[in-house]
Design an enzyme around this catalytic site. Structure first.
Site, mmCIF file in Angstrom:
data_model
loop_
_atom_site.group_PDB
_atom_site.id
_atom_site.type_symbol
_atom_site.label_atom_id
_atom_site.label_comp_id
_atom_site.label_asym_id
_atom_site.label_seq_id
_atom_site.Cartn_x
_atom_site.Cartn_y
_atom_site.Cartn_z
ATOM 1 N N LYS A 15 0.823 -1.220 0.000
ATOM 2 C CA LYS A 15 0.000 0.000 0.000
ATOM 3 C C LYS A 15 0.852 1.262 0.000
ATOM 4 O O LYS A 15 0.429 2.315 -0.469
ATOM 5 C CB LYS A 15 -1.010 0.018 1.147
ATOM 6 C CG LYS A 15 -0.411 -0.198 2.529
ATOM 7 C CD LYS A 15 -0.111 1.050 3.296
ATOM 8 C CE LYS A 15 0.163 0.734 4.726
ATOM 9 N NZ LYS A 15 1.438 1.120 5.245
ATOM 10 N N THR A 72 -3.538 5.595 4.305
ATOM 11 C CA THR A 72 -2.181 5.877 3.833
ATOM 12 C C THR A 72 -2.168 6.608 2.499
ATOM 13 O O THR A 72 -1.281 7.411 2.240
ATOM 14 C CB THR A 72 -1.387 4.553 3.717
ATOM 15 O OG1 THR A 72 -1.445 3.882 4.976
ATOM 16 C CG2 THR A 72 0.052 4.797 3.342
#
Length: 156
Positions: A15, A72
């Site tokens: 990610k 994120t």
């Protein structure tokens, strides 16, 4: 809770690559719809990669994949997102790395994951685009536009 250790590790590491990509898209002012489109394609890539390395793609659709990526990939508190944001605003990756006291894991991860995906023929165009911007000096807007204007198809 999950007993999918591999899936949790994949979600937690990959990610960061996509956070850089989302930061770049935000940094070039393409808007939140473009960030969402990139992130949506990224989740599919995450699941594809997770399955390849022995994890469960369902793990990616939970907190250690999608949940972690949403934060994120959209927050200026994220080292990786901010790295992408600065790249999108015209800073060079070497300048960013030298000026930071913290590590943006996605920079190195993009290289590792890209090379493995090429070698094993895993389709990962978003990851590849981030890698090419960081390491091959591809033109940012052209590279992002290419990924955002891919032909519509079923992605699974």
């Amino acid at each position: 809770l999950s007993d999918d250790i591999i899936g949790g590790q994949v979600g937690g590491s990959i990610k960061n690559v996509y956070a850089i990509g989302c930061g770049i898209v935000d940094g070039i002012n393409y808007g939140q719809s473009a960030v969402a489109a990139l992130l949506t394609r990224a989740i599919v890539e995450m699941a594809r990669f997770c399955e390849y390395v022995g994890g469960q793609k369902e793990t990616i659709f939970g907190l250690s994949g999608l949940g972690d990526a949403i934060l994120t990939c959209n927050s200026e508190l994220s080292r990786n997102f901010v790295t992408g944001l600065l790249i999108g605003r015209g800073k060079k990756i070497n300048e960013i790395i030298k000026s930071k006291k913290t590590v943006a894991e996605g920079v190195i991860n993009s290289k590792t994951i890209f090379k493995l995906s090429k070698k094993k023929k895993i389709e990962m165009p978003v990851c590849g685009s981030v890698y090419k911007i960081l390491y091959k000096k591809n033109k940012i807007k052209e590279t992002i536009e290419k990924i955002l204007t891919r032909d519509i198809k079923k992605e699974n």
